[in-house]
Design a protein around this motif. Structure first.
Motif, PDB file in Angstrom:
ATOM      1  N   PHE A  33      44.826  -4.140  77.031  1.00 51.15           N
ATOM      2  CA  PHE A  33      45.275  -5.404  77.630  1.00 51.15           C
ATOM      3  C   PHE A  33      44.225  -6.495  77.413  1.00 51.15           C
ATOM      4  N   GLY A  34      42.969  -6.183  77.695  1.00 50.10           N
ATOM      5  CA  GLY A  34      41.911  -7.159  77.507  1.00 50.10           C
ATOM      6  C   GLY A  34      41.783  -7.612  76.065  1.00 50.10           C
ATOM      7  N   LEU A  35      41.952  -6.686  75.130  1.00 49.88           N
ATOM      8  CA  LEU A  35      41.915  -7.046  73.710  1.00 49.88           C
ATOM      9  C   LEU A  35      42.984  -8.077  73.385  1.00 49.88           C
ATOM     10  N   HIS A  36      44.193  -7.867  73.892  1.00 48.85           N
ATOM     11  CA  HIS A  36      45.273  -8.787  73.555  1.00 48.85           C
ATOM     12  C   HIS A  36      45.096 -10.150  74.224  1.00 48.85           C
ATOM     13  N   VAL A  37      44.545 -10.172  75.433  1.00 44.78           N
ATOM     14  CA  VAL A  37      44.198 -11.458  76.044  1.00 44.78           C
ATOM     15  C   VAL A  37      43.194 -12.189  75.152  1.00 44.78           C
ATOM     16  N   HIS A  38      42.218 -11.445  74.650  1.00 46.92           N
ATOM     17  CA  HIS A  38      41.233 -12.032  73.728  1.00 46.92           C
ATOM     18  C   HIS A  38      41.910 -12.555  72.466  1.00 46.92           C
ATOM     19  N   ASN A  39      42.817 -11.768  71.890  1.00 51.08           N
ATOM     20  CA  ASN A  39      43.478 -12.166  70.646  1.00 51.08           C
ATOM     21  C   ASN A  39      44.374 -13.390  70.833  1.00 51.08           C
ATOM     22  N   PHE A  40      44.942 -13.553  72.018  1.00 49.87           N
ATOM     23  CA  PHE A  40      45.809 -14.698  72.277  1.00 49.87           C
ATOM     24  C   PHE A  40      45.012 -15.971  72.573  1.00 49.87           C
ATOM     25  N   GLY A  41      43.698 -15.865  72.652  1.00 50.79           N
ATOM     26  CA  GLY A  41      42.861 -17.044  72.791  1.00 50.79           C
ATOM     27  C   GLY A  41      43.052 -17.810  74.079  1.00 50.79           C
TER      28      GLY A  41
ATOM     29  N   LEU B 145      63.922 -16.429  72.103  1.00 55.28           N
ATOM     30  CA  LEU B 145      62.745 -17.284  72.186  1.00 55.28           C
ATOM     31  C   LEU B 145      62.449 -17.908  70.825  1.00 55.28           C
ATOM     32  N   ALA B 146      61.968 -19.112  70.852  1.00 51.33           N
ATOM     33  CA  ALA B 146      61.859 -19.901  69.624  1.00 51.33           C
ATOM     34  C   ALA B 146      60.810 -19.378  68.659  1.00 51.33           C
ATOM     35  N   HIS B 147      59.696 -18.912  69.173  1.00 50.25           N
ATOM     36  CA  HIS B 147      58.569 -18.611  68.291  1.00 50.25           C
ATOM     37  C   HIS B 147      58.354 -17.116  68.069  1.00 50.25           C
ATOM     38  N   GLN B 148      59.353 -16.284  68.391  1.00 50.73           N
ATOM     39  CA  GLN B 148      59.216 -14.843  68.196  1.00 50.73           C
ATOM     40  C   GLN B 148      59.823 -14.433  66.861  1.00 50.73           C
ATOM     41  N   PRO B 149      59.122 -13.612  66.077  1.00 45.61           N
ATOM     42  CA  PRO B 149      59.653 -13.192  64.774  1.00 45.61           C
ATOM     43  C   PRO B 149      60.883 -12.297  64.930  1.00 45.61           C
ATOM     44  N   ARG B 150      61.846 -12.474  64.061  1.00 45.66           N
ATOM     45  CA  ARG B 150      63.067 -11.670  64.104  1.00 45.66           C
ATOM     46  C   ARG B 150      63.003 -10.574  63.043  1.00 45.66           C
ATOM     47  N   PRO B 151      63.206  -9.339  63.447  1.00 46.93           N
ATOM     48  CA  PRO B 151      63.111  -8.235  62.480  1.00 46.93           C
ATOM     49  C   PRO B 151      64.387  -8.120  61.653  1.00 46.93           C
ATOM     50  N   THR B 152      64.266  -7.498  60.497  1.00 48.05           N
ATOM     51  CA  THR B 152      65.447  -7.140  59.727  1.00 48.05           C
ATOM     52  C   THR B 152      66.073  -5.891  60.342  1.00 48.05           C
TER      53      THR B 152
ATOM     54  N   LEU C  16      52.680 -11.053  77.392  1.00 50.59           N
ATOM     55  CA  LEU C  16      51.756 -12.026  76.800  1.00 50.59           C
ATOM     56  C   LEU C  16      52.460 -12.878  75.746  1.00 50.59           C
ATOM     57  N   ARG C  17      53.338 -12.270  74.971  1.00 47.51           N
ATOM     58  CA  ARG C  17      54.072 -13.033  73.963  1.00 47.51           C
ATOM     59  C   ARG C  17      54.995 -14.061  74.611  1.00 47.51           C
ATOM     60  N   ALA C  18      55.670 -13.642  75.673  1.00 48.92           N
ATOM     61  CA  ALA C  18      56.552 -14.580  76.367  1.00 48.92           C
ATOM     62  C   ALA C  18      55.753 -15.743  76.951  1.00 48.92           C
ATOM     63  N   ALA C  19      54.539 -15.466  77.390  1.00 45.98           N
ATOM     64  CA  ALA C  19      53.708 -16.515  77.971  1.00 45.98           C
ATOM     65  C   ALA C  19      53.333 -17.586  76.955  1.00 45.98           C
ATOM     66  N   THR C  20      53.296 -17.229  75.671  1.00 45.01           N
ATOM     67  CA  THR C  20      52.957 -18.233  74.661  1.00 45.01           C
ATOM     68  C   THR C  20      53.993 -19.347  74.598  1.00 45.01           C
TER      69      THR C  20
END
Length: 391
Positions: free
Chosen positions: A47-55, A126-133, A318-322
């Motif tokens: 969790f802490g790593l991903h908080v770090h990665n999200f800046g 959500l607008a900025h989430q990648p859509r998979p094939t 975390l992704r939704a929070a972006t």
């Protein structure tokens, strides 16, 4: 190491073998609550790593978060070692492979499918989430996506480690059979080969011998799982020799903070492997012989029970929070702490809902009919690790 710890390491745990004619069925192995508490700490590192990665933190706060959690991906390596230990510890000598695999599916698939559905909903709304094939979504649903590097971060990215765990589960019946035949010395030799394999793979990956990084490749992560299984076998045989809980924890922490000194990616495994492989059996021995253990505290154990669901849902939060915070907002210390606390609280609340509303009832439903009346809970929460697990 204290005298009590030394005696504990040399005393085999109570463990019954196959039942003889006229004897009662073998008892379940003792539970190891400290491993559940440690499991929570590994999930927290991720969790802490991903908080770090999200800046979310900038300035001094960002540097502190980077120092504390920049190596948080090693929490997944801890899960892999722990998974090998737990499955070997709880293995049933006369178990059929199909029964084992059925329990594994019941353990990980309900939460995986629930979080996959959430990830698909986010991708579509959500607008900025990648859509998979369609192929990517199917590979993710079947836990095959980590075998093809371009797909490993699709939908719920943390599920790549479940694809590794699925491979470990497929191999475990043969591994357990091998360990039972090798004995203590042969098992120790297999552990040494596993360590050597990690060293060779890390060197090859750092020198770009492969087209893609092997960080998420299931076969490359198998040695960590095997090492965990070996340490469990040695504890079961009463042949484990290693430092106590305090010493092994110190080695694990030192290894963790050495990670920034090596090439990013798979090479980080080299730094923490020894510490994790010593810490897990040390915690098990502490539980078996009543030695002091912080990780056995009731609240730590409860958080450990939620750790798989927490691991699987937190990155989606975390992704939704972006969508609200933007990408890499680099808040000041107070604002960054506030949004991190809020994301943590939401993730923990959702993990409780997943555990109580999906994980536990689905497991009971899937295992209810074929389970013999005398059979202990095949996946007791205090001995189980996420397949977790789990970046």
């Amino acid at each position: 190491m204290t005298t009590a710890t030394t005696r504990a390491l040399r005393t085999p745990p109570a463990r019954t073998g196959a039942a003889t004619a006229g004897s009662p069925a073998p008892a379940a192995p003792p539970s190891l609550p400290s491993l559940t508490g440690l499991r929570w700490m590994a999930a927290l590192l991720v969790f802490g790593l991903h908080v770090h990665n999200f800046g979310w933190f900038g300035g001094t706060g960002g540097r502190l978060v980077s120092w504390a959690f920049g190596a948080g991906a090693t929490g997944v390596s801890f899960f892999f070692v722990l998974s090998g230990f737990v499955l070997t510890w709880s293995a049933r000598p006369r178990d059929r492979a199909t029964a084992f695999w059925r329990r594994r599916v019941a353990r990980i698939y309900p939460v995986h499918l629930a979080t996959l559905a959430v990830a698909l909903l986010m991708a579509c709304t959500l607008a900025h989430q990648p859509r998979p094939t369609a192929k990517q979504a199917l590979a993710n649903a079947l836990l095959l996506h980590s075998w093809w590097q371009p797909w490993w971060q699709t939908l719920n990215p943390v599920s790549w480690s479940l694809a590794c765990e699925a491979f470990f589960y497929a191999a475990f019946p043969l591994l357990f059979l091998l360990l039972r035949r090798l004995g203590a010395r042969g098992s120790a030799a297999l552990g040494g080969l596993s360590v050597a394999a990690v060293l060779v793979l890390a060197w090859a990956d750092a020198h770009h011998w492969w087209t893609h990084s092997i960080y998420s490749f299931p076969a490359a992560r198998l040695p960590e799982f095997v090492l965990g299984a070996v340490t469990a076998r040695l504890v079961l045989l009463g042949r484990w020799r290693g430092p106590g809980l305090e010493g092994s924890l110190a080695l694990a922490v030192i290894g963790y903070f050495l990670v920034p000194q090596v090439t990013p990616g798979y090479s980080a495994t080299v730094c923490t492997l020894a510490g994790f492989a010593l810490l897990i059996p040390a915690a098990a021995v502490a539980d078996l012989h009543g030695l002091p253990s912080l990780w056995r505290h009731r609240r730590m154990v409860r958080l450990g029970e939620l750790s798989f669901a927490f691991y699987m849902i937190h990155l989606l939060v975390l992704r939704a929070a972006t969508e609200l915070l933007g990408r890499k907002p680099h808040f000041g210390a107070l604002a960054g702490l506030a949004v991190t606390t809020a994301a943590f609280a939401v993730s923990l609340g959702l993990s409780w809902a997943l555990y109580e509303g999906v994980e536990r009832p689905a497991r009971r439903l899937l295992l209810r009919r074929r389970r013999p009346p005398h059979d202990p809970d095949p996946v007791p929460a205090r001995r189980e690790v996420p397949a977790a697990a789990r970046d």
